[in-house]
Design a protein around this motif. Structure first.
Motif, short mmCIF file in Angstrom:
data_model
loop_
_atom_site.label_atom_id
_atom_site.label_comp_id
_atom_site.label_asym_id
_atom_site.label_seq_id
_atom_site.Cartn_x
_atom_site.Cartn_y
_atom_site.Cartn_z
N PRO A 171 0.82 -1.23 0.00
CA PRO A 171 0.00 0.00 0.00
C PRO A 171 0.84 1.27 0.00
CG PRO A 171 -0.85 -1.59 1.59
CD PRO A 171 0.47 -2.11 1.13
N LEU A 172 1.97 1.25 0.72
CA LEU A 172 2.86 2.41 0.73
C LEU A 172 3.45 2.66 -0.64
CD1 LEU A 172 4.50 4.60 2.18
CD2 LEU A 172 6.19 2.83 2.77
N PHE A 173 3.90 1.61 -1.30
CA PHE A 173 4.44 1.77 -2.65
C PHE A 173 3.37 2.25 -3.62
CE2 PHE A 173 8.54 -0.98 -2.89
CZ PHE A 173 9.05 -0.28 -1.81
N THR A 174 2.16 1.77 -3.45
CA THR A 174 1.06 2.20 -4.33
C THR A 174 0.81 3.69 -4.19
OG1 THR A 174 0.05 -0.01 -4.16
CG2 THR A 174 -1.35 1.82 -4.91
N GLN A 175 0.85 4.19 -2.96
CA GLN A 175 0.68 5.63 -2.74
C GLN A 175 1.81 6.42 -3.37
OE1 GLN A 175 -1.89 7.38 -1.28
NE2 GLN A 175 -2.98 5.42 -1.29
N LEU A 176 3.04 5.97 -3.20
CA LEU A 176 4.18 6.67 -3.78
C LEU A 176 4.12 6.66 -5.30
CD1 LEU A 176 7.12 5.39 -1.51
CD2 LEU A 176 6.16 7.70 -1.58
N GLY A 177 3.59 5.57 -5.87
CA GLY A 177 3.49 5.47 -7.32
C GLY A 177 2.63 6.54 -7.95
N TRP A 182 11.98 2.24 -2.73
CA TRP A 182 10.92 3.17 -3.11
C TRP A 182 11.26 4.05 -4.32
CZ3 TRP A 182 12.03 8.31 -3.07
CH2 TRP A 182 13.11 8.73 -2.27
N PRO A 183 12.55 4.40 -4.57
CA PRO A 183 12.82 5.23 -5.76
C PRO A 183 12.37 4.58 -7.06
CG PRO A 183 14.70 5.29 -4.28
CD PRO A 183 13.78 4.23 -3.76
N LEU A 184 12.37 3.26 -7.11
CA LEU A 184 11.95 2.58 -8.33
C LEU A 184 10.47 2.79 -8.61
CD1 LEU A 184 13.91 -0.76 -7.76
CD2 LEU A 184 14.51 1.11 -9.33
#
Length: 415
Positions: free
Chosen positions: A60-66, A139-141
């Motif tokens: 979910p965190l990666f989805t938000q960052l995306g 997360w940068p990816l």
């Protein structure tokens, strides 16, 4: 995440580990120690469950960052997959370096280095807290446009590839291979506690990052594996959290608020100035390497091997992407797997509490899973197999262990 790479790769990993073990037994080279291998495998079963939980928390965190990515990259194209793999490999180098060069990173990573052997069982002894740190480094990816699920899947695939260099069986390869690939020779250096090898070869797949950033060392002398201050226990809880316990104790003990805050990110081994230097462990006596062994319960080896293989289906019930278990059921089974690894460690160290804990674990796991299978209308054969495992385990614990005395069994079983 629709696909759990760890679960899919499990048959390959097990097959490779068994092949290496068979080779070592045939060669009688002593590369496997029974106690160390059981401790590593028990911890590995437990860690597989943690991998899934962490991935589900991070997604979910990666989805938000995306959402902040300037564009979306097509992860299905060969070029994007290569770029994603190289990105994961590059960021892994820095995550791995962070894990060795900072107090908080080493507290999370050191359990992987706690074993004094190097083999494919060792490759599976991972830290339960390191997983969260590793995922947060990637997360940068996501921000540059790679889909979150693709990033997590590639991180898992990259981790599976790192299983391969954890061996002493494969010698040095031709120089043209050693020049760019993280080979077993390079990774032996990384796991060694020789002075010349400390904090070297952080690479995951490509050794070029170490060559570029000045952390490369060639294997030139025989390696001694493990921590310079050995854990001297098989207990997975102690192994996973003793580094954290030391940091917390230092943060509480110091009178300096500034030191209390910065101790976490200071170089590995740093302590506040108002605390005495920490006593170093001893892994050599009179110039010879001394490895940890313990006095185990007599007659326990056959039981532990039986339980190790029997634990695999229970692990897959938690970790496999197609598992029908609910979230709370996975958590409950994961806790029982942790109790399992803890009980095994206690049996290897002749702890009084180990057999009652193992009995409680077997009963809870056997009865719980059997009732769930019946309630879920699973094939009757599944329930019968689980019930049979429960009966065999109870009989073994009662008959084989009931009147047995305690004695030391510490020889390495391949040699």
């Amino acid at each position: 995440m629709s696909l759990n790479v760890y679960a899919v790769a499990t048959p390959f990993v097990i097959a490779l580990a068994l092949a290496e073990f068979a080779w070592c037994v045939a060669r009688r080279n002593g590369y496997y120690s029974f106690q160390d291998s059981i401790a590593s495998m028990g911890t590995a079963v437990m860690n597989q469950c943690v991998n899934v939980a962490v991935a589900l928390l991070v997604l979910p965190l990666f989805t938000q960052l995306g959402q902040y990515a300037p564009w979306q990259l097509d992860a299905s194209s060969p070029l994007s997959l290569v770029a994603l793999f190289l990105g994961v490999d590059f960021l892994f180098y820095w995550f791995h370096r962070f894990g060795h060069r900072t107090n908080i990173g080493w507290a999370a990573h050191s359990p992987h280095h706690s074993t004094e052997e190097l083999n494919y069982a060792v490759a599976l002894r991972a830290s339960v807290t390191q997983r969260l740190f590793s995922f947060l480094f990637y997360w940068p990816l996501v921000v540059v446009g790679f889909p979150p699920e693709a990033v997590l899947a590639m991180v898992a695939f990259h981790l599976v590839l790192q299983f391969i260099p954890h061996t002493r069986v494969i010698p040095k390869l031709p120089r043209w291979v050693e020049s760019w690939l993280n080979t077993p020779s390079h990774h032996r250096v990384h796991h060694a506690r020789n002075d010349a090898y400390i904090d070297k070869n952080y690479a995951g797949f490509l050794i070029i990052w170490d060559r570029m950033f000045g952390t490369y060392a060639e294997e030139t002398e025989e390696c001694s594996y493990g921590l310079t201050t050995p854990a001297n226990t098989w207990d997975p809880t102690v192994i996973n959290f003793q580094g954290w316990a030391r940091l917390v104790a230092d943060a509480v003990a110091t009178k300096s608020l500034w030191d209390r805050l910065r101790i976490w990110v200071m170089p590995t081994g740093w302590r506040p100035s108002d605390l005495p230097p920490r006593a170093l462990g001893y892994w050599m006596q009179e110039g010879a390497e001394v490895k940890y062994h313990s006095q185990e319960l007599s007659g326990v080896r056959g039981y532990l091997v039986f339980q190790l293989f029997a634990s695999m289906p229970f692990m897959l019930l938690v970790s496999h992407h197609a598992s029908p278990l609910s979230g709370w059921q996975k958590v409950a089974l994961s806790l029982l797997l942790w109790a399992m690894a803890t009980a095994w460690s206690g049996m290897l160290e002749s702890k009084r509490w180990s057999e009652p804990l193992e009995l409680a674990r077997v009963l809870a796991m056997g009865v719980g899973v059997t009732l769930w299978l019946v309630g879920a209308s699973a094939p009757p054969a599944w329930s019968a197999l689980t019930a049979s495992w429960l009966m065999v385990s109870l009989v073994w614990l009662r008959v084989a262990r009931g009147g047995a005395g305690r004695k030391s069994q510490t020889t390495a079983f391949p040699g």
